[in-house]
Design a protein around this motif. Structure first.
Motif, PDB file in Angstrom:
ATOM      1  N   GLN A 223       5.836   7.516  -8.859  1.00 14.28           N
ATOM      2  CA  GLN A 223       4.879   8.243  -8.024  1.00 14.28           C
ATOM      3  C   GLN A 223       3.607   7.440  -7.850  1.00 14.28           C
ATOM      4  N   CYS A 224       2.971   7.602  -6.702  1.00 18.18           N
ATOM      5  CA  CYS A 224       1.696   6.934  -6.456  1.00 18.18           C
ATOM      6  C   CYS A 224       0.674   7.475  -7.458  1.00 18.18           C
ATOM      7  N   GLU A 225      -0.058   6.568  -8.094  1.00 17.33           N
ATOM      8  CA  GLU A 225      -1.013   6.996  -9.125  1.00 17.33           C
ATOM      9  C   GLU A 225      -2.179   7.747  -8.501  1.00 17.33           C
ATOM     10  N   ASN A 226      -2.390   7.547  -7.212  1.00 17.49           N
ATOM     11  CA  ASN A 226      -3.511   8.201  -6.542  1.00 17.49           C
ATOM     12  C   ASN A 226      -3.126   9.551  -5.936  1.00 17.49           C
ATOM     13  N   CYS A 227      -2.075   9.557  -5.096  1.00 15.22           N
ATOM     14  CA  CYS A 227      -1.774  10.814  -4.382  1.00 15.22           C
ATOM     15  C   CYS A 227      -0.584  11.563  -4.964  1.00 15.22           C
ATOM     16  N   GLY A 228       0.150  10.916  -5.814  1.00 14.48           N
ATOM     17  CA  GLY A 228       1.255  11.602  -6.474  1.00 14.48           C
ATOM     18  C   GLY A 228       2.552  11.604  -5.674  1.00 14.48           C
TER      19      GLY A 228
ATOM     20  N   GLU B  55       0.849  -1.203   0.000  1.00 16.19           N
ATOM     21  CA  GLU B  55       0.000   0.000   0.000  1.00 16.19           C
ATOM     22  C   GLU B  55       0.877   1.242   0.000  1.00 16.19           C
ATOM     23  N   CYS B  56       0.353   2.334  -0.538  1.00 16.72           N
ATOM     24  CA  CYS B  56       1.016   3.626  -0.381  1.00 16.72           C
ATOM     25  C   CYS B  56       0.639   4.121   1.016  1.00 16.72           C
ATOM     26  N   SER B  57       1.627   4.349   1.869  1.00 16.70           N
ATOM     27  CA  SER B  57       1.297   4.753   3.239  1.00 16.70           C
ATOM     28  C   SER B  57       0.785   6.198   3.286  1.00 16.70           C
ATOM     29  N   GLY B  58       0.897   6.896   2.152  1.00 18.56           N
ATOM     30  CA  GLY B  58       0.384   8.269   2.114  1.00 18.56           C
ATOM     31  C   GLY B  58      -1.114   8.312   1.934  1.00 18.56           C
ATOM     32  N   CYS B  59      -1.657   7.399   1.096  1.00 20.38           N
ATOM     33  CA  CYS B  59      -3.099   7.470   0.809  1.00 20.38           C
ATOM     34  C   CYS B  59      -3.796   6.125   0.950  1.00 20.38           C
ATOM     35  N   HIS B  60      -3.030   5.082   1.284  1.00 19.05           N
ATOM     36  CA  HIS B  60      -3.570   3.736   1.527  1.00 19.05           C
ATOM     37  C   HIS B  60      -4.232   3.091   0.308  1.00 19.05           C
TER      38      HIS B  60
END
Ligand SMILES: [Zn+2]
Length: 238
Positions: free
Chosen positions: A224-229, A200-205
């Protein structure tokens, strides 16, 4: 250390620096020194008030003592005359007798007043002693705490300086464009790099797709995370 790892290092130092600055601010805000100074000023004021009232009571005591002496002298004189046999007029003897009784009453009254005054003086003396003791202890503690406070502040400043040096060192090794990207994400998202924990991305889960996961774990590219960048960082490195 590659660019991604440098970024990760940079973020670590920046976070640490933030914590240190917060600690330093809290230390300044607690303003122990200010509170303590006020408290000591209060005690000094109290002490000076007590000393003034002690002085006044002592003055009154001296005055009462001399009045008592005067009254005792008058009583002696009257009694001397009364029992000398010189005065034979009944009316005058009666008058002198009454006078002597009245002086005796005054003496009794005054003696009681003096006793109560001496008790008051003793109480005030004890209060002064207590306040002085407290004041001494406070001063001692204040001195110790001030030294401790300064030591703590100095230590924090020193750590801050070290972090700032490290931030400067690390950021100077990061390519300009990447550094700008990092700062842009940081400004928008509070922090720019998110660890990947349990895929998981710990920034946006949000779950990271498998095709990106391997790349993230290799730490070779900036992904980069595709959701939060946020830039993704894998704490486990195969
Ligand atoms: Zn994310």
């Amino acid at each position: 250390m590659n660019q991604l790892e440098l970024l990760w290092e940079l973020q670590k130092h920046e976070k640490h620096l933030g914590l240190l600055k917060e600690k330093l601010e809290n230390l300044a805000k607690s303003s122990y020194i200010e509170t303590m100074t006020l408290k000591m000023e209060d005690l000094e004021q109290e002490l000076s008030n007590r000393k003034k009232s002690l002085e006044e009571n002592n003055k009154l005591l001296r005055k009462n003592d001399s009045t008592l002496k005067e009254l005792n002298f008058q009583l002696k004189e009257i009694e001397k005359e009364l029992y000398s046999g010189v005065v034979t007029d009944i009316k005058q003897l009666d008058y002198m007798d009454k006078e002597s009784e009245s002086i005796k009453d005054s003496i009794n009254e005054l003696e009681l007043e003096i006793i109560s005054l001496m008790e008051d003086i003793e109480d005030i003396r004890m209060e002064i002693e207590k306040i002085e003791e407290e004041h001494r202890e406070n001063k001692e503690r204040f001195k110790e705490t001030t030294i401790e406070y300064e030591k703590l502040t100095d230590e924090l400043r020193e750590q801050i300086r070290k972090d700032m040096d490290q931030i400067y060192n690390v950021s100077s090794k990061i390519e300009k464009e990447l550094y700008e990207k990092y700062n842009t994400i940081k400004n928008n998202k509070r922090y720019a790099i998110a660890e990947v924990i349990e895929d998981e991305c710990s920034g946006c889960h949000v779950i990271i797709p498998t095709y990106l996961l391997d790349k993230v774990k290799s730490r070779e590219e900036i992904i980069q995370c595709e959701n939060c960048g946020r830039i993704l960082f894998s704490p486990v490195h195969p």
